[in-house]
Write an enzyme that holds these catalytic residues in place. Sequence first.
Site, PDB file in Angstrom:
ATOM      1  N   ILE A 157     -68.889 -25.421 -30.497  1.00 57.82           N
ATOM      2  CA  ILE A 157     -69.611 -24.142 -30.591  1.00 57.82           C
ATOM      3  C   ILE A 157     -70.490 -24.118 -31.835  1.00 57.82           C
ATOM      4  CG2 ILE A 157     -69.376 -21.626 -30.695  1.00 57.82           C
ATOM      5  CD1 ILE A 157     -66.735 -21.923 -29.161  1.00 57.82           C
ATOM      6  N   ASP A 176     -67.937 -29.234 -42.251  1.00 55.04           N
ATOM      7  CA  ASP A 176     -66.808 -29.547 -41.367  1.00 55.04           C
ATOM      8  C   ASP A 176     -66.044 -30.691 -42.032  1.00 55.04           C
ATOM      9  OD1 ASP A 176     -66.365 -29.467 -37.875  1.00 55.04           O
ATOM     10  OD2 ASP A 176     -65.162 -30.712 -39.225  1.00 55.04           O
ATOM     11  N   ALA A 243     -64.986 -16.823 -33.911  1.00 57.33           N
ATOM     12  CA  ALA A 243     -64.046 -17.950 -33.765  1.00 57.33           C
ATOM     13  C   ALA A 243     -62.677 -17.427 -33.353  1.00 57.33           C
ATOM     14  CB  ALA A 243     -63.978 -18.746 -35.058  1.00 57.33           C
ATOM     15  N   ARG A 244     -61.891 -17.019 -34.318  1.00 56.98           N
ATOM     16  CA  ARG A 244     -60.542 -16.518 -34.048  1.00 56.98           C
ATOM     17  C   ARG A 244     -60.226 -15.460 -35.093  1.00 56.98           C
ATOM     18  NH1 ARG A 244     -59.829 -17.653 -29.646  1.00 56.98           N
ATOM     19  NH2 ARG A 244     -58.444 -19.136 -28.636  1.00 56.98           N
ATOM     20  N   ASP A 268     -66.439 -10.626 -33.202  1.00 57.99           N
ATOM     21  CA  ASP A 268     -66.084 -10.680 -31.781  1.00 57.99           C
ATOM     22  C   ASP A 268     -64.578 -10.869 -31.632  1.00 57.99           C
ATOM     23  OD1 ASP A 268     -66.733 -10.848 -28.940  1.00 57.99           O
ATOM     24  OD2 ASP A 268     -66.242 -12.981 -29.074  1.00 57.99           O
ATOM     25  N   GLU A 273     -55.661  -8.112 -32.309  1.00 59.98           N
ATOM     26  CA  GLU A 273     -56.162  -7.874 -30.955  1.00 59.98           C
ATOM     27  C   GLU A 273     -54.965  -7.558 -30.072  1.00 59.98           C
ATOM     28  OE1 GLU A 273     -58.856 -10.777 -29.230  1.00 59.98           O
ATOM     29  OE2 GLU A 273     -59.798 -11.138 -31.155  1.00 59.98           O
ATOM     30  N   HIS A 291     -64.194  -9.513 -28.000  1.00 60.93           N
ATOM     31  CA  HIS A 291     -63.869 -10.918 -27.668  1.00 60.93           C
ATOM     32  C   HIS A 291     -64.553 -11.354 -26.363  1.00 60.93           C
ATOM     33  CE1 HIS A 291     -60.614 -14.148 -28.583  1.00 60.93           C
ATOM     34  NE2 HIS A 291     -61.699 -14.694 -28.060  1.00 60.93           N
ATOM     35  N   ALA A 294     -67.230 -15.857 -24.788  1.00 56.99           N
ATOM     36  CA  ALA A 294     -67.320 -16.853 -23.710  1.00 56.99           C
ATOM     37  C   ALA A 294     -67.659 -16.225 -22.371  1.00 56.99           C
ATOM     38  CB  ALA A 294     -65.991 -17.593 -23.600  1.00 56.99           C
TER      39      ALA A 294
HETATM   40  N1  LIG Z   1     -65.327 -15.695 -29.156  1.00 62.36           N
HETATM   41  C1  LIG Z   1     -64.918 -16.317 -28.083  1.00 62.36           C
HETATM   42  O1  LIG Z   1     -64.863 -15.742 -27.004  1.00 62.36           O
HETATM   43  C2  LIG Z   1     -64.523 -17.770 -28.167  1.00 62.36           C
HETATM   44  C3  LIG Z   1     -64.655 -18.568 -27.019  1.00 62.36           C
HETATM   45  C4  LIG Z   1     -64.306 -19.909 -27.101  1.00 62.36           C
HETATM   46  C5  LIG Z   1     -63.806 -20.433 -28.298  1.00 62.36           C
HETATM   47  N2  LIG Z   1     -63.675 -19.623 -29.397  1.00 62.36           N
HETATM   48  C6  LIG Z   1     -63.183 -20.156 -30.665  1.00 62.36           C
HETATM   49  O2  LIG Z   1     -64.221 -20.834 -31.330  1.00 62.36           O
HETATM   50  C7  LIG Z   1     -63.673 -21.774 -32.251  1.00 62.36           C
HETATM   51  C8  LIG Z   1     -64.391 -23.115 -32.175  1.00 62.36           C
HETATM   52  O3  LIG Z   1     -64.283 -23.664 -30.876  1.00 62.36           O
HETATM   53  P1  LIG Z   1     -64.920 -25.103 -30.532  1.00 62.36           P
HETATM   54  O4  LIG Z   1     -64.830 -25.259 -29.049  1.00 62.36           O
HETATM   55  O5  LIG Z   1     -66.214 -25.269 -31.220  1.00 62.36           O
HETATM   56  O6  LIG Z   1     -63.823 -26.045 -31.235  1.00 62.36           O
HETATM   57  P2  LIG Z   1     -64.038 -27.549 -31.749  1.00 62.36           P
HETATM   58  O7  LIG Z   1     -62.664 -28.109 -31.863  1.00 62.36           O
HETATM   59  O8  LIG Z   1     -65.036 -28.257 -30.899  1.00 62.36           O
HETATM   60  O9  LIG Z   1     -64.684 -27.371 -33.203  1.00 62.36           O
HETATM   61  C9  LIG Z   1     -64.002 -26.831 -34.297  1.00 62.36           C
HETATM   62  C10 LIG Z   1     -64.462 -27.597 -35.525  1.00 62.36           C
HETATM   63  O10 LIG Z   1     -63.956 -26.940 -36.689  1.00 62.36           O
HETATM   64  C11 LIG Z   1     -63.647 -27.948 -37.640  1.00 62.36           C
HETATM   65  N3  LIG Z   1     -62.757 -27.383 -38.649  1.00 62.36           N
HETATM   66  C12 LIG Z   1     -61.397 -27.290 -38.640  1.00 62.36           C
HETATM   67  N4  LIG Z   1     -60.961 -26.661 -39.756  1.00 62.36           N
HETATM   68  C13 LIG Z   1     -62.070 -26.349 -40.487  1.00 62.36           C
HETATM   69  C14 LIG Z   1     -62.273 -25.698 -41.726  1.00 62.36           C
HETATM   70  N5  LIG Z   1     -61.256 -25.220 -42.427  1.00 62.36           N
HETATM   71  N6  LIG Z   1     -63.550 -25.558 -42.176  1.00 62.36           N
HETATM   72  C15 LIG Z   1     -64.603 -26.019 -41.462  1.00 62.36           C
HETATM   73  N7  LIG Z   1     -64.454 -26.660 -40.279  1.00 62.36           N
HETATM   74  C16 LIG Z   1     -63.209 -26.812 -39.790  1.00 62.36           C
HETATM   75  C17 LIG Z   1     -63.069 -29.072 -36.816  1.00 62.36           C
HETATM   76  O11 LIG Z   1     -63.159 -30.312 -37.505  1.00 62.36           O
HETATM   77  C18 LIG Z   1     -63.952 -29.042 -35.567  1.00 62.36           C
HETATM   78  O12 LIG Z   1     -65.053 -29.936 -35.678  1.00 62.36           O
HETATM   79  C19 LIG Z   1     -62.179 -21.848 -31.903  1.00 62.36           C
HETATM   80  O13 LIG Z   1     -61.465 -21.070 -32.833  1.00 62.36           O
HETATM   81  C20 LIG Z   1     -62.097 -21.201 -30.555  1.00 62.36           C
HETATM   82  O14 LIG Z   1     -60.843 -20.611 -30.357  1.00 62.36           O
HETATM   83  C21 LIG Z   1     -64.041 -18.315 -29.345  1.00 62.36           C
END
Ligand SMILES: NC(=O)c1ccc[n+]([C@@H]2O[C@H](COP(=O)([O-])OP(=O)(O)OC[C@H]3O[C@@H](n4cnc5c(N)ncnc54)[C@H](O)[C@@H]3O)[C@@H](O)[C@H]2O)c1
Length: 316
Positions: A157, A176, A243-244, A268, A273, A291, A294
Site C-alpha cells: 500500500i 521502511d 494502516a491500523r 480511517d 474500533e 475503515h 479497501a
Molecule cells: N484501511 C484499510 O481499509 C486497510 C486495508 C488493507 C490493509 N490495511 C493496512 O495497511 C497496512 C499496510 O498493508 P500492506 O498490504 O501495504 O502491507 P505490507 O506488508 O505489504 O507492507 C508493510 C510494510 O511496512 C514495513 N514496516 C514494518 N514495520 C515498520 C515500521 N515500524 N516503520 C516503517 N515500516 C515498517 C514492512 O517492512 C513492510 O514493507 C497494514 O497495517 C494493513 O493492515 C488497511
Amino acid sequence: MKVLANDGVSQSGIDALEKAGYEVSTTTVAQEQLINYINENNISVLLVRSATKVRKDLIDACPNLKIIGRGGVGMDNIDVEYAREKGLSVINTPAASSHSVAELVFGHLYGLARFLHNANREMPLEGDSNFKGLKKAYAKGTELKGKTLGVLGFGRIGQATAKVALGAGMKVVAFDPFMEEANLELEFFDGQKVNFEIKTISKEDVLKQADFLTLHVPAQKDYVIDEAEFNMMKDGVIIANAARGGVLNEVALVKAIESGKVARAALDVFEKEPKPEMQLLMNPALSLTPHTGAATNEAQDRIGAELATQIISILG
Ligand SMILES: NC(=O)c1ccc[n+]([C@@H]2O[C@H](COP(=O)([O-])OP(=O)(O)OC[C@H]3O[C@@H](n4cnc5c(N)ncnc54)[C@H](O)[C@@H]3O)[C@@H](O)[C@H]2O)c1
C-alpha cells in the site's frame, strides 16, 4: 467441485469459477451450522472475508475441505497454521486492495489541503447565512503538487500510495526498515510507462522532510508515531493513517493538533474500533472514514478474480 463463499464473493469470481466447472454457493450459513452444511453439501472450498470464523473444530470436522480462502488481507479469523498442518491450502489476496487504500488516502489529503472536511460540515448549516464567512475561513488552501509526501512503511500500500503521489506531481520520501529501495512503475492510459526508483531514507529524515505524511505499516507492539515523532515533523504537517489503529498514538495526535505542529489529519482506522474516541469524532481538524480504505467495487472484483485464479491453479 463446490465452493461456498460464506461472506459473499464478486460476480467476477463466480464467473471465473463457474467457467472452470465449479459450483459456487453464496448462501450465508450461520457459524453454528457451517460444519454440517460443508459436510452435507460436500464443499471443497470455503471462502470467507472477516465475518466467518474458520477454527480448529471446523477444520477437524470437515475432512473433505481442501482450500480456505480469505478475500482480503488479515487472516485473524482463520487458524492458518493448523489448517496448513492438516494439509489444507490457505489463500488470501493481499494485493487486491492496495490501490483502493491509496486512493482513499489521497481523497483525504486533497480534502484536508482545501478544508473540504470542514466545508462539507458547515455548508449545510451556514452556507446560506454565512457564505462569505466560510469562503474566508477556507481561503488558505494548499496544493499537493510540488510538496513532499513522506511514506512510512513501503510495502504494497505504501508503494501504491507513492505511485498516486508521483502521478500528482509530488516528491516522495519513504522509510521502511526492511526495504532499501523500490522500483515503481507508473502506467498511463495511453500505454506510456515511467519508472521511478525510490531509495528509502531514515525515519527521522522522512519525518523532517514531509509536508504530508502517510502510514502504511503493519500492526505492531509500539506506536510508530508517538510524541517524539510528532516533535520531529515540520510545523503544519498533514497526516493520514489508513494502516491500523494503534500504530499512531491518538492522544499525542490530538495534542500535536492543539499545539499547531499538525495542521490536520485523516483517520480511517482507530485504536478503538468500532467505537472511536469522541474527541476524535468531534475534532474539526480531522477527516474521518469508518475503515473503508479497501472498500471499492474494483477491489472486490480483483479479490474474487484472484481467489478464482488461485483455486483453479491449486485444484485444477
Ligand atoms: N484501511 C484499510 O481499509 C486497510 C486495508 C488493507 C490493509 N490495511 C493496512 O495497511 C497496512 C499496510 O498493508 P500492506 O498490504 O501495504 O502491507 P505490507 O506488508 O505489504 O507492507 C508493510 C510494510 O511496512 C514495513 N514496516 C514494518 N514495520 C515498520 C515500521 N515500524 N516503520 C516503517 N515500516 C515498517 C514492512 O517492512 C513492510 O514493507 C497494514 O497495517 C494493513 O493492515 C488497511
